[in-house]
Design an enzyme around this catalytic site. Structure first.
Site, short mmCIF file in Angstrom:
data_model
loop_
_atom_site.label_atom_id
_atom_site.label_comp_id
_atom_site.label_asym_id
_atom_site.label_seq_id
_atom_site.Cartn_x
_atom_site.Cartn_y
_atom_site.Cartn_z
N HIS A 157 43.14 51.55 28.96
CA HIS A 157 43.30 52.72 28.09
C HIS A 157 42.15 53.72 28.19
O HIS A 157 42.24 54.81 27.61
CB HIS A 157 43.49 52.29 26.64
CG HIS A 157 42.21 51.94 25.96
ND1 HIS A 157 41.54 50.77 26.21
CD2 HIS A 157 41.48 52.62 25.06
CE1 HIS A 157 40.44 50.75 25.48
NE2 HIS A 157 40.37 51.86 24.77
N HIS A 165 40.05 58.80 27.33
CA HIS A 165 40.46 57.75 26.40
C HIS A 165 41.88 58.03 25.94
O HIS A 165 42.13 58.99 25.22
CB HIS A 165 39.51 57.71 25.21
CG HIS A 165 39.70 56.53 24.33
ND1 HIS A 165 40.76 56.42 23.44
CD2 HIS A 165 38.98 55.39 24.20
CE1 HIS A 165 40.66 55.27 22.80
NE2 HIS A 165 39.60 54.63 23.24
#
Length: 176
Positions: free
Chosen positions: A84, A99
């Site tokens: 992620h 992110h």
């Protein structure tokens, strides 16, 4: 290796890129959009760690599709084990943290597939991660993706970021 390398751990490279990647010439200290979507000011992101620029200045992007591309040319310095988050560093020393989502670390990688690993050199527009927007939202998480520059204090003044609709590899901000 800098802030991002200390923050995240290590991680197959399947080079896929946007058609625009073949023609882009990256300007120094310039960030291009890693997603197709809508850019929002970082202050509007619902997570205070990002909104208050604890991880550095940048923007949030509400993605229209689950493909994250390299916003700069550089080295992959970190790939979070869950896929992620990715850290990059350009040849001129700018660090970039990407992110995907808010609190998506809690998904433990479910819905994320990284195509790069630490040490890879990528061009702007190369596919870094595919993520399942519907799955992320179904599990109760936001897909807002942060594009941050943790070492911005070393780069000068950040321009006012582009906000609103954006295509992959459109310039979103730079430092002077």
């Amino acid at each position: 290796m800098g802030f991002l390398n200390n923050l995240f751990g290590n991680k197959e490279k399947n080079v896929s890129e946007t058609p625009a990647a073949k023609s882009i010439i990256c300007e120094p200290n310039t960030i291009y959009s890693p997603l197709k979507g809508t850019v929002i000011p970082l202050a509007e992101v619902s997570d205070p760690v990002f909104a208050e620029e604890v991880m550095g200045p940048g923007v949030g992007i509400e993605p229209e599709e689950g493909k994250l591309y390299a916003p700069v040319e550089g080295e992959i310095i970190t790939v979070f084990p869950t896929g992620h988050a990715i850290g990059m560093k350009t040849a001129d020393g700018m660090e970039v943290l990407l992110h995907i989502g808010i609190d998506t670390v809690q998904l433990e990688g479910d819905g994320f597939q990284a195509f790069v690993k630490q040490g890879d050199h990528v061009k702007a527009g190369e596919l870094l991660v595919e993520f399942d927007c519907a799955k992320i939202k179904d599990k109760g998480y936001q897909t807002t993706t942060m594009v941050l520059v943790p070492n911005a204090a070393l780069l000068g003044n950040m321009s006012k970021p582009h906000t609103g609709k954006v295509e992959v590899l459109e310039q979103i901000f730079n430092f002077q």
